[in-house]
Design an enzyme around this catalytic site. Structure first.
Site, PDB file in Angstrom:
ATOM      1  N   TYR A 144       0.752  -1.337   0.439  1.00 56.95           N
ATOM      2  CA  TYR A 144       0.293  -0.131  -0.119  1.00 56.95           C
ATOM      3  C   TYR A 144       1.054   0.811   0.024  1.00 56.95           C
ATOM      4  O   TYR A 144       1.307   2.280  -0.002  1.00 56.95           O
ATOM      5  CB  TYR A 144      -0.694  -0.022   1.013  1.00 56.95           C
ATOM      6  CG  TYR A 144      -2.406  -0.922   1.337  1.00 56.95           C
ATOM      7  CD1 TYR A 144      -2.034  -2.435  -0.237  1.00 56.95           C
ATOM      8  CD2 TYR A 144      -3.235  -0.549   1.274  1.00 56.95           C
ATOM      9  CE1 TYR A 144      -3.417  -2.924   0.425  1.00 56.95           C
ATOM     10  CE2 TYR A 144      -4.440  -1.614   1.931  1.00 56.95           C
ATOM     11  CZ  TYR A 144      -4.529  -2.440   0.493  1.00 56.95           C
ATOM     12  OH  TYR A 144      -5.334  -3.907   0.946  1.00 56.95           O
ATOM     13  N   LYS A 195       2.143 -15.301   2.270  1.00 58.46           N
ATOM     14  CA  LYS A 195       2.271 -15.833   1.173  1.00 58.46           C
ATOM     15  C   LYS A 195       3.871 -16.378   0.171  1.00 58.46           C
ATOM     16  O   LYS A 195       4.217 -16.047  -0.495  1.00 58.46           O
ATOM     17  CB  LYS A 195       2.182 -16.099  -0.335  1.00 58.46           C
ATOM     18  CG  LYS A 195       1.049 -16.219  -1.110  1.00 58.46           C
ATOM     19  CD  LYS A 195       0.420 -17.066  -1.629  1.00 58.46           C
ATOM     20  CE  LYS A 195      -0.052 -17.554  -2.847  1.00 58.46           C
ATOM     21  NZ  LYS A 195      -0.761 -19.250  -2.592  1.00 58.46           N
ATOM     22  N   ASP A 256     -11.741  -7.705   6.500  1.00 58.39           N
ATOM     23  CA  ASP A 256     -13.034  -7.916   5.423  1.00 58.39           C
ATOM     24  C   ASP A 256     -13.747  -9.365   5.822  1.00 58.39           C
ATOM     25  O   ASP A 256     -15.233  -8.717   5.890  1.00 58.39           O
ATOM     26  CB  ASP A 256     -13.222  -7.365   4.374  1.00 58.39           C
ATOM     27  CG  ASP A 256     -13.447  -5.835   4.230  1.00 58.39           C
ATOM     28  OD1 ASP A 256     -13.277  -5.067   5.317  1.00 58.39           O
ATOM     29  OD2 ASP A 256     -13.561  -5.549   3.581  1.00 58.39           O
TER      30      ASP A 256
HETATM   31  C1  IPM Z   1      -9.410  -0.418   6.333  1.00 57.11           C
HETATM   32  C2  IPM Z   1      -9.973   0.320   4.310  1.00 57.11           C
HETATM   33  C3  IPM Z   1      -8.332   0.761   3.581  1.00 57.11           C
HETATM   34  C4  IPM Z   1      -7.777   0.098   3.551  1.00 57.11           C
HETATM   35  C5  IPM Z   1      -8.880   2.132   2.273  1.00 57.11           C
HETATM   36  C6  IPM Z   1     -10.541   2.952   2.589  1.00 57.11           C
HETATM   37  C7  IPM Z   1      -8.291   3.286   2.125  1.00 57.11           C
HETATM   38  O1  IPM Z   1     -10.610  -0.562   3.288  1.00 57.11           O
HETATM   39  O2  IPM Z   1      -9.242  -0.076   6.349  1.00 57.11           O
HETATM   40  O3  IPM Z   1     -10.099  -1.539   5.719  1.00 57.11           O
HETATM   41  O4  IPM Z   1      -7.613  -0.728   2.686  1.00 57.11           O
HETATM   42  O5  IPM Z   1      -6.704  -0.103   4.607  1.00 57.11           O
HETATM   43 MN    MN Z   2     -10.120  -2.521   4.001  1.00 55.70          MN
END
Ligand code: IPM
Ligand code: MN
Length: 367
Positions: A144, A195, A256
């Site tokens: 990221y 991984k 998630d």
């Molecule tokens: C999270 C969100 C963020 C991430 C996005 C909005 C940049 O999805 O906090 O998980 O990917 O970290």
């Molecule tokens: Mn997220």
């Protein structure tokens, strides 16, 4: 009266509604113990784009620098969806905030009360007692943030884009430490997810985590799992995990998944802890619910405030060292749900209460 100084960033959608009631719950929980909330409220996300032309205005950052913690709502919504990705509220507010305050450790508890198992898409027989897992995600490294990150045109007219996945040993060690501390307060087990059969960063990750635990935490049961398998195992039998430790992108995805198997996003809180110490000599942190802005119900006053309230509890625990008060709030939330007081997202068709009523019931249970 001791003052708890933090910045409040309600953001967009249901953010301001749930923040308002969460602050009331926090105020009443802390008041009896002799603490006063000392906060100021600032724009972030879409509302900041509308008012100041950018998702994370300097004034907001400055206010956060002067505080000991950030209580964050949620950002984004349909109104800003067509902006270029780099200007969208989520990315343009959250990622720079994480980087600016070196919020390298993201703690996402995956907790599903037994009373709410019906809210999970998993079959009840797989999770008869609910779910209790925690995901520790590295938050300021990996793909990221790694450089270079660019799109370029090639001589033959083709186009290519590039992200860089990169980790230093010290970055891995410091997040391993957070996972170890979390495990010691729970089931004493850490599963490190990578991984390593494909990625060089994962090979370093696995080696570093193994050596770190061997040296500093030999008493903790450490295991390793490939991320594809971990995604499957989470859906098959989530309670096989105690603490999941993983890098930024894998943690984004797995947390998630953990969110959805735990039923309503309206119950999930999170903490993102920084490197440095705040003036209380505790980690600076950003505390936010996992559920997002929920534009479909925003403005109606019916959103579930639990995730925001529980995020406030995490703030008391980590950035202010008030563990007992945090536990008191967590217990009150749980008791309220047990009593059958539910917002629509967790009511399963039974009569439901609104945001304010839910918070009031939690406040009563603080006593
Ligand atoms: C999270 C969100 C963020 C991430 C996005 C909005 C940049 O999805 O906090 O998980 O990917 O970290
Ligand atoms: Mn997220």
């Amino acid at each position: 009266m001791k003052h708890l100084k933090f910045s409040v960033l309600p953001g967009d959608g249901i953010g301001p509604e749930v923040m308002e009631v969460a602050l009331d719950v926090l105020a009443s929980a802390t008041k009896d113990a002799g603490y006063a909330l000392d906060y100021s409220t600032h724009d972030v996300g879409g509302i900041a784009i509308d008012r100041h032309g950018k998702a994370l205005p300097e004034a907001t950052v400055k206010a956060c620098e002067e505080a000991d913690a950030i209580l964050f709502g949620s950002v984004g919504g349909p109104k800003w969806e067509n902006l270029p990705p780099a200007e969208q509220p989520e990315r343009a507010a959250l990622l720079p905030l994480r980087k600016h305050f070196s919020l390298f450790a993201n703690i996402r508890p995956g907790l599903l009360y037994p009373e709410l198992v019906a809210a999970s898409p998993l079959k009840t027989e797989r999770i008869p007692d609910g779910i209790d897992v925690v995901c520790i995600r590295e938050l300021t490294g990996g793909i990221y943030f790694g450089q270079p990150k660019e799109t370029r045109e090639l001589e033959d007219g083709d186009v290519e884009a590039l992200d860089t996945m990169i980790y230093k040993r010290t970055e891995i060690e410091r997040i391993a430490e957070i996972a170890a501390v979390a495990a010691k307060s729970r089931g004493n087990r850490v599963c490190s997810v990578d991984k390593a059969n494909v990625l060089t960063t994962s090979v370093l990750w696995r080696k570093t985590v193994t050596e770190y635990f061997k040296k500093h935490y030999p008493e903790i049961e450490l295991s390793h799992m490939y991320v594809d398998n971990a995604a499957m195992q989470l859906a098959r039998d989530p309670n096989q995990f105690d603490v999941i430790l993983t890098e930024n992108m894998f943690g984004d995805i797995l947390s998630d998944e953990m969110g959805i198997i735990c039923g309503s996003l309206g119950m999930l809180c999170s903490a993102s802890l920084g490197l440095g110490k705040n003036r209380q000599d505790l980690p600076f942190g950003l505390y936010e619910p996992a559920g997002g802005t929920a534009p479909d119900i925003a403005g109606k006053g019916i959103a579930n405030p639990c995730a925001q309230i529980l995020s406030g509890a995490l703030m008391l625990r980590y950035s202010f060292g008030l563990n007992d008060l945090a536990t008191r709030i967590e217990t009150a939330v749980r008791k309220t749900v047990e009593q059958g007081v539910r917002t629509g997202d967790i009511a399963f068709g039974n009569p439901s209460v609104n945001t304010r009523e839910m918070a009031d019931a939690i406040q009563k249970n603080l006593k």
